[in-house]
Design an enzyme around this catalytic site. Structure first.
Site, mmCIF file in Angstrom:
data_model
loop_
_atom_site.group_PDB
_atom_site.id
_atom_site.type_symbol
_atom_site.label_atom_id
_atom_site.label_comp_id
_atom_site.label_asym_id
_atom_site.label_seq_id
_atom_site.Cartn_x
_atom_site.Cartn_y
_atom_site.Cartn_z
ATOM 1 N N GLU A 65 0.823 -1.212 0.000
ATOM 2 C CA GLU A 65 0.000 0.000 0.000
ATOM 3 C C GLU A 65 0.858 1.264 0.000
ATOM 4 O O GLU A 65 1.926 1.294 0.630
ATOM 5 C CB GLU A 65 -0.887 0.014 1.254
ATOM 6 C CG GLU A 65 -1.861 -1.139 1.297
ATOM 7 C CD GLU A 65 -2.452 -1.386 2.686
ATOM 8 O OE1 GLU A 65 -3.568 -1.912 2.743
ATOM 9 O OE2 GLU A 65 -1.793 -1.062 3.692
ATOM 10 N N ASP A 236 -7.963 -5.098 8.286
ATOM 11 C CA ASP A 236 -7.526 -3.836 7.678
ATOM 12 C C ASP A 236 -7.324 -3.966 6.177
ATOM 13 O O ASP A 236 -6.539 -3.236 5.581
ATOM 14 C CB ASP A 236 -6.236 -3.332 8.352
ATOM 15 C CG ASP A 236 -5.086 -4.338 8.247
ATOM 16 O OD1 ASP A 236 -5.320 -5.445 7.729
ATOM 17 O OD2 ASP A 236 -3.971 -3.999 8.657
HETATM 18 P P1 NAD Z 1 2.065 -10.645 13.379
HETATM 19 O O1 NAD Z 1 2.012 -11.595 12.242
HETATM 20 O O2 NAD Z 1 3.379 -10.274 13.956
HETATM 21 O O3 NAD Z 1 1.165 -11.195 14.596
HETATM 22 C C1 NAD Z 1 -0.132 -11.699 14.391
HETATM 23 C C2 NAD Z 1 -0.404 -12.722 15.474
HETATM 24 O O4 NAD Z 1 -1.780 -13.135 15.350
HETATM 25 C C3 NAD Z 1 0.447 -13.985 15.358
HETATM 26 O O5 NAD Z 1 1.163 -14.198 16.558
HETATM 27 C C4 NAD Z 1 -0.580 -15.086 15.096
HETATM 28 O O6 NAD Z 1 -0.224 -16.333 15.686
HETATM 29 C C5 NAD Z 1 -1.826 -14.488 15.728
HETATM 30 N N1 NAD Z 1 -3.082 -15.073 15.262
HETATM 31 C C6 NAD Z 1 -3.454 -15.367 13.991
HETATM 32 N N2 NAD Z 1 -4.708 -15.885 13.995
HETATM 33 C C7 NAD Z 1 -5.134 -15.878 15.284
HETATM 34 C C8 NAD Z 1 -6.336 -16.280 15.922
HETATM 35 N N3 NAD Z 1 -7.349 -16.792 15.224
HETATM 36 N N4 NAD Z 1 -6.447 -16.123 17.255
HETATM 37 C C9 NAD Z 1 -5.408 -15.621 17.993
HETATM 38 N N5 NAD Z 1 -4.237 -15.220 17.424
HETATM 39 C C10 NAD Z 1 -4.097 -15.362 16.098
HETATM 40 O O7 NAD Z 1 1.296 -9.338 12.894
HETATM 41 P P2 NAD Z 1 1.336 -7.874 13.520
HETATM 42 O O8 NAD Z 1 2.400 -7.058 12.893
HETATM 43 O O9 NAD Z 1 1.275 -7.970 15.008
HETATM 44 O O10 NAD Z 1 -0.042 -7.301 12.986
HETATM 45 C C11 NAD Z 1 -1.266 -7.776 13.508
HETATM 46 C C12 NAD Z 1 -2.401 -7.294 12.625
HETATM 47 O O11 NAD Z 1 -2.532 -5.875 12.759
HETATM 48 C C13 NAD Z 1 -2.189 -7.570 11.140
HETATM 49 O O12 NAD Z 1 -3.402 -8.051 10.588
HETATM 50 C C14 NAD Z 1 -1.833 -6.224 10.568
HETATM 51 O O13 NAD Z 1 -2.189 -6.104 9.219
HETATM 52 C C15 NAD Z 1 -2.630 -5.304 11.459
HETATM 53 N N6 NAD Z 1 -2.150 -3.934 11.557
HETATM 54 C C16 NAD Z 1 -3.059 -2.952 11.552
HETATM 55 C C17 NAD Z 1 -2.658 -1.638 11.690
HETATM 56 C C18 NAD Z 1 -3.687 -0.549 11.771
HETATM 57 O O14 NAD Z 1 -3.342 0.628 11.688
HETATM 58 N N7 NAD Z 1 -4.938 -0.867 11.957
HETATM 59 C C19 NAD Z 1 -1.296 -1.312 11.776
HETATM 60 C C20 NAD Z 1 -0.378 -2.358 11.805
HETATM 61 C C21 NAD Z 1 -0.808 -3.669 11.693
#
Ligand code: NAD
Length: 348
Positions: A65, A236
């Site tokens: 993005e 997101d």
């Molecule tokens: P990451 O991959 O480091 O961590 C995600 C975690 O979620 C992993 O530990 C995984 O095991 C866990 N997980 C997956 N499915 C699950 C479930 N059903 N139940 C419980 N845990 C589960 O990712 P991250 O960098 O921590 O990002 C997390 C999310 O936040 C991503 O989807 C990312 O796109 C989003 N994000 C959003 C914003 C925003 O501004 N809204 C900003 C950054 C990241």
């Protein structure tokens, strides 16, 4: 404005190493608190910003993005990816870098890593919203999804909202153990849980930050009691949500920029008539935030360009007079601006 020592053609660059030094120099909770105020101040200038849904390039594995905005004086953009399968390859799910530039000359003022900065600004944005919408006296939160964003989210809620206890759950126990370890010296009481249901029992705030490129159901309706504030950051992207739609029918939903969130947020599950409030309206006093103690409030966070703009400007201000940047030779600077070719020729 740029660090005063920097000539126009040399651009301050903040590497990951320098970003970490800067954050430790200020203190991570202090950075989160200051960023919260910076982001909120720019939400207070909402009308000034050029706003559009981000430009997203989707693939089977994830999304790349571009997120631009300007307030008429400064221009910013962030390049960011979202690849839930990256962790299995030893890479970040979310990695980013970004730039701040002057509008009057179009010249960059700052180039910086934004993987750490995105985690910081996302947590600060969550805290900015929660301090207005969470139930009064909120002290306990659950974090479902204990990956890269989790500790930042916990510390921002501690620094800004006054959270004292965090209940952790992840489908991967190693992620929960990592977050527990990292938060060990934070002063927060940490409770690890073996189910999402156990994690959310009795909490005031639920943060969902899982990564899965699917319509997931991290929270079902029966898990969400009256009065809770949900901070949903993992849904997101089109086709990527975390909440059962029944929760949305009970909740009052707040968004960053409605046209982008309709495409990317939890509300993509609802039709266009589903009511949402852009959060800036709450800050401006145009719309109510939390109305009563039993109301379920939902921040359907997707991440918006103005938050990156605020974070970039914050970093630029904070590196002034510091050692936490390098000047990089990124823009051609011939003595005669029209003699670009001559400059190349003389370098032969
Ligand atoms: P990451 O991959 O480091 O961590 C995600 C975690 O979620 C992993 O530990 C995984 O095991 C866990 N997980 C997956 N499915 C699950 C479930 N059903 N139940 C419980 N845990 C589960 O990712 P991250 O960098 O921590 O990002 C997390 C999310 O936040 C991503 O989807 C990312 O796109 C989003 N994000 C959003 C914003 C925003 O501004 N809204 C900003 C950054 C990241």
């Amino acid at each position: 404005m740029p660090p005063s020592a920097s000539p126009l053609a040399l651009v301050p660059f903040v590497s990951v190493e320098n970003m970490m030094r800067l954050v430790h120099h200020i203190g991570v909770e202090q950075v989160l608190a200051e960023l919260t105020d910076e982001i909120e101040a720019d939400y207070g200038r909402w009308a000034l910003f050029e706003k559009a849904p981000r430009l997203a390039s989707h693939s089977v594995q994830g999304v790349i993005e571009l997120m631009p905005t300007t307030d008429g004086t400064l221009y910013s953009f962030k390049y960011v990816n979202g690849h839930p399968s990256n962790a299995a390859r030893g890479c970040q799910t979310v990695a980013a870098f970004g730039m701040l530039a002057r509008v009057d000359t179009g010249y960059p003022l700052l180039l910086t890593e934004m993987t750490l900065l995105t985690a910081l600004r996302t947590a600060a944005t969550s805290a900015m919203v929660a301090r207005r919408l969470a139930p009064a006296g909120a002290t306990v939160m659950a974090i479902i999804g204990n990956g890269a964003q989790a500790e930042f989210q916990a510390l921002a809620m501690k620094a800004v909202v006054g959270i004292t206890e965090v209940r952790l759950y992840d489908i991967d126990p190693a992620a929960t153990a990592k977050a527990e370890r990292n938060l060990g010296a934070s002063g927060l009481r940490i409770v690890t849980c073996t189910t999402a249901q156990a994690a959310v029992e009795g909490v005031h705030i639920i943060t969902t930050c899982t990564a899965d490129k699917s319509y997931a159901t991290i929270l079902t309706d029966n898990m969400v009691g009256a009065g809770i504030h949900i901070n949903a950051i993992g849904g997101d992207c089109p086709g990527k949500t975390e909440l059962h739609r029944d929760i949305l029918t009970r909740a009052t939903t707040f968004v960053e920029f409605e046209p982008q969130t309709r495409l990317e947020g939890e509300i993509q599950q609802m039709d266009g008539a589903y009511p949402v409030t852009e959060f800036w309206r709450v800050l401006a006093g145009e719309m109510p935030g939390r109305r009563d103690a039993r109301q379920i409030t939902l921040f359907d966070s997707v991440g918006f360009a103005t938050e990156d703009f605020s974070a970039l400007r914050y970093v630029l201000g904070r590196i002034e007079g510091s050692q936490f940047y390098q000047l990089i030779d990124m823009l051609a600077d011939p003595d005669d601006p029209r003699d670009l070719f001559g400059m190349l020729q003389r370098a032969a």
